[in-house]
Design an enzyme around this catalytic site. Sequence first.
Site, mmCIF file in Angstrom:
data_model
loop_
_atom_site.group_PDB
_atom_site.id
_atom_site.type_symbol
_atom_site.label_atom_id
_atom_site.label_comp_id
_atom_site.label_asym_id
_atom_site.label_seq_id
_atom_site.Cartn_x
_atom_site.Cartn_y
_atom_site.Cartn_z
ATOM 1 N N GLU A 93 37.922 53.405 40.050
ATOM 2 C CA GLU A 93 39.065 52.732 40.660
ATOM 3 C C GLU A 93 40.324 53.505 40.288
ATOM 4 O OE1 GLU A 93 40.919 48.164 40.565
ATOM 5 O OE2 GLU A 93 39.126 48.693 39.396
ATOM 6 N N ASP A 112 48.109 43.138 35.398
ATOM 7 C CA ASP A 112 47.990 44.222 34.430
ATOM 8 C C ASP A 112 48.482 43.784 33.058
ATOM 9 O OD1 ASP A 112 47.082 45.950 36.420
ATOM 10 O OD2 ASP A 112 49.113 46.549 36.971
#
Length: 264
Positions: free
Chosen positions: A37, A48
Amino acid sequence: MKHKIELMGHIIAGYPSMQLCLCAATGILKGGAKYLEVQFPFSDGNADGSAMQKANNYSLQHGFIPNHGFTIIETLANNTSRDIIAMAYANTVFNYGLENFVKELKRCGAYGLIVPDFRFGENDFGLRQFCKDLDIYFIELATPLTPSKRIREMAIQTNAPFLYILAGSGFISNQTHINREMLDYIEDISEMCALESKDIMVGFGINNPSQISLLLDKVYGVAVGSYFIDIINKNKESNDLMSIIQKATQELLKIESFTTNTEI
């Protein structure tokens, strides 16, 4: 007998540099990952954790533009037999142009696309259809908060062979505790998706072999990101980052216990 579990590695495009990013990516693939990814940096990623946010910001501050992400994907797709997946937030895709973004992924040889903030069932402005038209897999995400009915609908409608199941519902943490409740949840989702001939990839704080061993025979694969960011951060000055990452990937997977092809 335990079976092989696939790995989806995760890197931040351009971090800590284009060259080192490609070294780390190649190390992950040589170490046994089937998927990689490639995250297009964004300054306000809502899924995140702190280490990932810092890497995103560093890449942006040092001149990252979307074309750098496409260059990384194209380089990896042309030089490996593994599947390269783009991950980008909606703002990045919008700014580039939705159809143009997917067309560029196709040109680069990308396997799929993940856009965390284009939730299933909401207006995606035609993005999923663009992906279907160009044979780019749009990979759907689900969390423990996603209703079972919605997950079943994802499995029915997605053009991808698997769903990405987050083992948590907040920011990516240093480690996810896989308890009985979590395993029951994962097994339920896996059975539900299997009815539609779809697999599941589990991620979110997966960073050690003991976690992965708990998931063997329960999921198709695991997605790992912060683990690799930490290793990159500790070895940025090394002249052998690729080998370090490769060994770390093998250690994570304990690949001596089951067959994994390391030829890329």
